[in-house]
Write an enzyme that holds these catalytic residues in place. Structure first.
Site, PDB file in Angstrom:
ATOM      1  N   LYS A 121       0.963  -1.373   0.260  1.00 43.99           N
ATOM      2  CA  LYS A 121       0.438   0.031  -0.049  1.00 43.99           C
ATOM      3  C   LYS A 121       0.713   1.539  -0.163  1.00 43.99           C
ATOM      4  CE  LYS A 121      -1.969  -2.701   3.011  1.00 43.99           C
ATOM      5  NZ  LYS A 121      -2.545  -3.274   4.854  1.00 43.99           N
ATOM      6  N   ASP A 169      -4.085   3.490   8.054  1.00 47.35           N
ATOM      7  CA  ASP A 169      -3.575   2.655   6.886  1.00 47.35           C
ATOM      8  C   ASP A 169      -5.227   2.694   5.504  1.00 47.35           C
ATOM      9  OD1 ASP A 169      -3.639  -0.272   5.826  1.00 47.35           O
ATOM     10  OD2 ASP A 169      -5.799  -0.236   6.364  1.00 47.35           O
ATOM     11  N   GLY A 226      -4.666 -11.892  12.740  1.00 46.26           N
ATOM     12  CA  GLY A 226      -3.996 -11.256  11.032  1.00 46.26           C
ATOM     13  C   GLY A 226      -4.525  -9.843  10.659  1.00 46.26           C
ATOM     14  N   VAL A 280      -6.394  -2.585  -1.633  1.00 47.66           N
ATOM     15  CA  VAL A 280      -7.685  -2.377  -1.112  1.00 47.66           C
ATOM     16  C   VAL A 280      -8.830  -2.521  -0.839  1.00 47.66           C
ATOM     17  CG1 VAL A 280      -8.931  -0.502  -0.919  1.00 47.66           C
ATOM     18  CG2 VAL A 280      -6.800   0.192  -2.025  1.00 47.66           C
ATOM     19  N   GLU A 323      -4.510  -5.999  -6.802  1.00 53.41           N
ATOM     20  CA  GLU A 323      -5.784  -5.862  -6.286  1.00 53.41           C
ATOM     21  C   GLU A 323      -5.704  -5.753  -4.686  1.00 53.41           C
ATOM     22  OE1 GLU A 323      -9.153  -5.873  -7.712  1.00 53.41           O
ATOM     23  OE2 GLU A 323      -9.100  -5.400  -6.122  1.00 53.41           O
ATOM     24  N   LYS A 363      -5.067   3.740   1.511  1.00 58.84           N
ATOM     25  CA  LYS A 363      -5.602   3.348   0.824  1.00 58.84           C
ATOM     26  C   LYS A 363      -6.780   4.149  -0.022  1.00 58.84           C
ATOM     27  CE  LYS A 363      -6.512  -1.324   3.150  1.00 58.84           C
ATOM     28  NZ  LYS A 363      -6.700  -2.040   4.656  1.00 58.84           N
ATOM     29  N   GLY A 408      -6.428  -9.867   6.159  1.00 57.24           N
ATOM     30  CA  GLY A 408      -6.957 -11.802   6.830  1.00 57.24           C
ATOM     31  C   GLY A 408      -5.849 -12.145   5.524  1.00 57.24           C
TER      32      GLY A 408
HETATM   33  N1  HSE Z   1      -4.045  -3.590   8.595  1.00 54.95           N
HETATM   34  C1  HSE Z   1      -5.306  -3.904   6.859  1.00 54.95           C
HETATM   35  C2  HSE Z   1      -6.389  -3.925   7.591  1.00 54.95           C
HETATM   36  C3  HSE Z   1      -5.263  -5.065   6.705  1.00 54.95           C
HETATM   37  O1  HSE Z   1      -6.557  -4.081   8.793  1.00 54.95           O
HETATM   38  O2  HSE Z   1      -7.286  -3.491   6.791  1.00 54.95           O
HETATM   39  C4  HSE Z   1      -5.655  -4.953   4.930  1.00 54.95           C
HETATM   40  O3  HSE Z   1      -4.943  -3.798   4.090  1.00 54.95           O
END
Ligand code: HSE
Length: 342
Positions: free
Chosen positions: A126, A221, A207, A153, A150, A225, A322
Site C-alpha cells: 500500500k 491505513d 492477522g 484495498v 488488487e 487506501k 486477513g
Molecule cells: N491492516 C489492514 C486492515 C490489512 O486491517 O485492513 C489489510 O489492508
C-alpha cells in the site's frame, strides 16, 4: 502454461499465498491451465530459498511455521534481488513485504527494480502505491509489463478489477466506505461489550492488523487506501498528509451505545470524492444509519459505496483483511498476468 514466479515477503500474507499455491495447484491447473513454478522466496528476516526446478511451498511453510530460516544452501543461493531476478528470470514477482506508509519501502525499491528489468509485478504494498502510483504505472507501461495490486484495498474483494473491468465507462464522483478491517473488527467487538485493547489484541492474533497497529487505529491505513483510490479512480495523486484523518482511538463504549440508541452504528468511514477539478480524501469515525449498507459490514469485512454517473451507487462488500483473503487477491492478479492481461 508454466508461469515462473518469485515471492518477496513471507510473513502472514506471503505464507497465505504459499498455502494457496500448494492447496489449489491442481484446481488452478485444471480450471485455468496455469501451473505456477515458485523459483525463489525471499524475506528480509527469514532468508532466501532458490531453486531452478521450483520450490515446494509445503516444505517452506513447515520451516516458516516453526519460525526457522528458509535459507536452503546459504553459500550458493543468490540473495539480493538483482541476482535473484538474473538467475531465476521469473515471469512474475509477487511482493508482499510489510509496508511503510511514509517511505513506501521496501516495496518501492523492490517494485521499481523489478519493473525496470521488465518483469511483471503483483503487489499488496500500500505504501509504495499510495506514494507514486503514476510513476510505477508509467514504468510498467514503458516496459510493457503488468503492475497489479488488487489486494492493496479490500484484500481479495475485487474492487480495483470491478471498477477497471465491468464498470468501465462509469464516471465515479465519490467512493466512500469501510476500508480497514482491523478497526471495523474492533468497533464490532466493542458493540458487543469487549474492550478496546482486548479487541485489538484479537485483531492482531487473527492477522488483520499491521505489524505496527498504530497505522490501523489512527486511520493511516485507511488514508493510504484513499490515496490509492484517488490515483486509481481519478488519476489524481494524493499525499497521505492531505487526507483529513481521525482514527478510532477516541471512540468510547459510550459513543457506541449512544449511536445504537439513535438507530445507528459507528464506522470508520474513508472516502474520496471529486467536485469539479478538486479531489478530497477523508477518514473519520461516523455514525452510519442502519439503512446504509456500510452499517451491515461486521468484523474485518469492508464495504464501499461507489457513486457513478451511469449506475448510480454500486456497493461492494467482502473481506477487507486477513491472510488467505489477501493472498486470494494476489493469486487472482497472478492468474490474470499469467493469462496475458495487463
Ligand atoms: N491492516 C489492514 C486492515 C490489512 O486491517 O485492513 C489489510 O489492508
Amino acid at each position: 502454461l508454466i508461469s515462473k514466479i518469485g515471492l518477496i515477503g513471507c510473513g502472514t500474507v506471503g505464507s497465505g499465498l504459499l498455502e494457496l499455491l500448494e492447496k489449489r495447484a491442481d484446481y488452478i491447473a485444471g480450471k485455468y491451465g496455469v501451473s505456477f513454478r515458485l523459483l525463489f522466496t525471499t524475506d528480509a528476516a527469514k532468508g532466501t530459498a532458490f531453486s531452478k526446478d521450483g520450490l515446494n511451498p509445503r516444505a517452506l511453510l513447515e520451516i516458516l511455521e516453526k519460525g526457522g530460516s528458509i535459507d536452503a544452501s546459504p553459500k550458493n543461493t543468490p540473495n539480493d534481488l538483482a541476482s535473484l531476478l538474473e538467475e531465476a528470470k521469473p515471469d512474475i514477482i509477487c511482493e508482499a513485504a510489510p509496508t511503510n506508509y511514509k517511505t513506501g519501502e521496501p516495496g518501492m525499491g523492490i517494485i521499481t527494480a523489478t519493473l525496470a528489468r521488465g518483469v511483471n509485478v503483483v503487489t499488496c504494498s500500500k505504501g509504495a502505491l499510495a506514494l507514486d502510483m503514476a510513476g510505477l504505472k508509467g514504468l510498467a507501461a514503458s516496459k510493457g509489463v503488468s503492475l497489479r495490486f488488487e489486494s492493496s484495498v479490500m484484500s481479495g474483494t475485487p474492487l480495483i478489477s470491478l471498477v477497471r473491468g465491468p464498470m468501465a465507462g462509469c464516471e465515479i464522483s465519490k467512493a466512500e466506505g469501510i476500508l480497514n478491517g482491523t478497526t471495523n473488527f474492533i468497533l464490532t467487538k466493542m458493540e458487543s461489550g469487549m474492550d478496546y485493547s482486548e479487541a485489538l489484541a484479537e485483531a492482531t492474533r487473527l492477522g488483520y492488523a499491521e505489524a505496527d497497529p498504530t497505522g490501523d487505529v489512527e486511520g493511516f491505513d485507511a488514508a493510504v487506501k484513499v490515496c490509492i483510490l484517488s490515483a486509481e479512480f481519478f488519476g489524481t495523486p494524493m499525499r497521505l498528509e492531505d487526507v483529513r484523518r481521525t482514527g478510532i482511538t477516541g471512540v468510547t463504549s459510550e459513543d457506541i451505545k449512544r449511536a445504537a440508541a439513535g438507530g445507528g452504528r459507528i464506522k470508520l468511514i474513508a472516502g474520496v470524492k471529486k467536485e469539479g477539478d478538486s479531489v478530497t480524501g477523508y477518514v473519520s469515525p461516523e455514525t452510519v444509519g442502519l439503512d446504509n449498507p456500510l452499517a451491515s459490514a461486521p468484523g474485518a469485512t469492508n464495504a464501499i459505496n461507489i457513486t457513478t454517473d451511469n449506475l448510480g451507487v454500486v456497493t461492494i462488500t467482502g473481506p477487507g483483511a486477513g491472510k488467505m483473503e489477501t493472498a486470494q487477491g494476489l493469486l487472482s492478479d497472478m492468474l490474470n498476468v499469467a493469462r496475458g492481461q495487463l
